[in-house]
Design an enzyme around this catalytic site. Structure first.
Site, PDB file in Angstrom:
ATOM      1  N   HIS A  54      29.894 -19.499  93.092  1.00  0.00           N
ATOM      2  CA  HIS A  54      31.266 -19.569  93.608  1.00  0.00           C
ATOM      3  C   HIS A  54      31.669 -21.009  93.929  1.00  0.00           C
ATOM      4  O   HIS A  54      32.854 -21.296  94.077  1.00  0.00           O
ATOM      5  CB  HIS A  54      31.359 -18.707  94.868  1.00  0.00           C
ATOM      6  CG  HIS A  54      32.579 -17.848  94.971  1.00  0.00           C
ATOM      7  ND1 HIS A  54      33.410 -17.536  93.913  1.00  0.00           N
ATOM      8  CD2 HIS A  54      33.111 -17.202  96.043  1.00  0.00           C
ATOM      9  CE1 HIS A  54      34.384 -16.750  94.326  1.00  0.00           C
ATOM     10  NE2 HIS A  54      34.230 -16.536  95.616  1.00  0.00           N
TER      11      HIS A  54
ATOM     12  N   PHE B  91      37.054 -21.235 104.221  1.00  0.00           N
ATOM     13  CA  PHE B  91      36.323 -20.429 103.257  1.00  0.00           C
ATOM     14  C   PHE B  91      37.247 -20.085 102.093  1.00  0.00           C
ATOM     15  O   PHE B  91      38.459 -20.248 102.161  1.00  0.00           O
ATOM     16  CB  PHE B  91      35.722 -19.190 103.934  1.00  0.00           C
ATOM     17  CG  PHE B  91      34.456 -19.519 104.668  1.00  0.00           C
ATOM     18  CD1 PHE B  91      33.238 -19.504 104.008  1.00  0.00           C
ATOM     19  CD2 PHE B  91      34.487 -19.903 105.995  1.00  0.00           C
ATOM     20  CE1 PHE B  91      32.072 -19.850 104.665  1.00  0.00           C
ATOM     21  CE2 PHE B  91      33.327 -20.246 106.667  1.00  0.00           C
ATOM     22  CZ  PHE B  91      32.115 -20.222 105.997  1.00  0.00           C
TER      23      PHE B  91
ATOM     24  N   ASN C 268      38.642 -17.595 100.781  1.00  0.00           N
ATOM     25  CA  ASN C 268      39.817 -16.735 100.945  1.00  0.00           C
ATOM     26  C   ASN C 268      41.024 -17.459 101.529  1.00  0.00           C
ATOM     27  O   ASN C 268      42.133 -16.940 101.482  1.00  0.00           O
ATOM     28  CB  ASN C 268      39.483 -15.543 101.841  1.00  0.00           C
ATOM     29  CG  ASN C 268      38.426 -14.652 101.238  1.00  0.00           C
ATOM     30  OD1 ASN C 268      37.920 -14.908 100.147  1.00  0.00           O
ATOM     31  ND2 ASN C 268      38.075 -13.601 101.951  1.00  0.00           N
TER      32      ASN C 268
ATOM     33  N   ASN D 271      39.651 -14.524  95.002  1.00  0.00           N
ATOM     34  CA  ASN D 271      40.305 -14.692  96.301  1.00  0.00           C
ATOM     35  C   ASN D 271      40.795 -16.113  96.550  1.00  0.00           C
ATOM     36  O   ASN D 271      41.803 -16.315  97.223  1.00  0.00           O
ATOM     37  CB  ASN D 271      39.376 -14.239  97.426  1.00  0.00           C
ATOM     38  CG  ASN D 271      39.199 -12.739  97.430  1.00  0.00           C
ATOM     39  OD1 ASN D 271      40.090 -11.995  97.042  1.00  0.00           O
ATOM     40  ND2 ASN D 271      38.035 -12.278  97.854  1.00  0.00           N
TER      41      ASN D 271
END
Length: 189
Positions: free
Chosen positions: A19, A64, A66, A112
């Protein structure tokens, strides 16, 4: 001026996660293209530099994944830029591992970080989609993207990041097709 944002999660425990390949890409560019040292700004880390005649602000949101769009939107508004002046480097499940594709506009495709970016600046930004492959089953996606690259992938990952670094002037000059072509050529040799 352009903003190039790498998506990832902050903290050393996430540093080698799939990620975080967006962070890896902008870290490589900051280092190899002699950008200014990273400093805190816009709810993240920024590094200013130049590629050819284009000023580039590299950005790694400290939120983060999101909430990545908050930092990107804040930087974009500060510099009075349009979404078209923003490029987001991010991991992409639907592209084979270590392949690179560029796309302008579009939806979040379940990502996200992209969803947050779209919420804060709209859809018309450019994306550099860094392939990480898919684990095969939807139920395994969360653990897969938050897992580290396998040792067997490290050479291919380094090759991809080096190819991006070498081809980056084409991206800075808005020649996305040539950027992708140059990456493919460098990866074949």
């Amino acid at each position: 001026m352009q903003i190039w944002a790498g998506l990832g999660n902050p903290g050393s425990s996430y540093a080698l996660n799939r990620h975080n390949v967006g962070f890896m890409a902008v870290d490589m560019l900051a280092s190899e293209k002699s950008f200014a040292p990273w400093k805190r700004a816009f709810q993240g880390q920024v590094s200013l530099g130049q590629i050819d005649q284009e000023r580039i602000l590299l950005l790694k949101p400290a939120t983060f994944m999101n909430e990545s769009g908050r930092a990107i939107g804040e930087a974009m508004r500060f510099y009075k830029l349009a979404p078209e002046d923003v490029t987001v480097f991010h991991d992409e499940l639907d592209i084979a591992p270590m392949r690179v594709k560029v796309k302008k506009g579009g939806g979040a495709a379940g990502h996200n970080g992209l969803r947050s970016t779209i919420a804060h600046i709209g859809q018309s930004f450019r994306r550099v989609r860094l392939g990480i492959g898919h684990p095969g089953e939807k139920s395994r996606v969360h653990d897969y993207v938050l897992g580290n690259f396998a040792k067997s992938e490290t050479d291919s990952l380094a090759d991809m990041l080096n190819a991006i670094n070498q081809a980056i002037p084409w991206l800075a000059n808005d020649d996305d097709a040539r950027f992708m072509s140059e990456i493919a050529l460098r990866r074949q040799s």
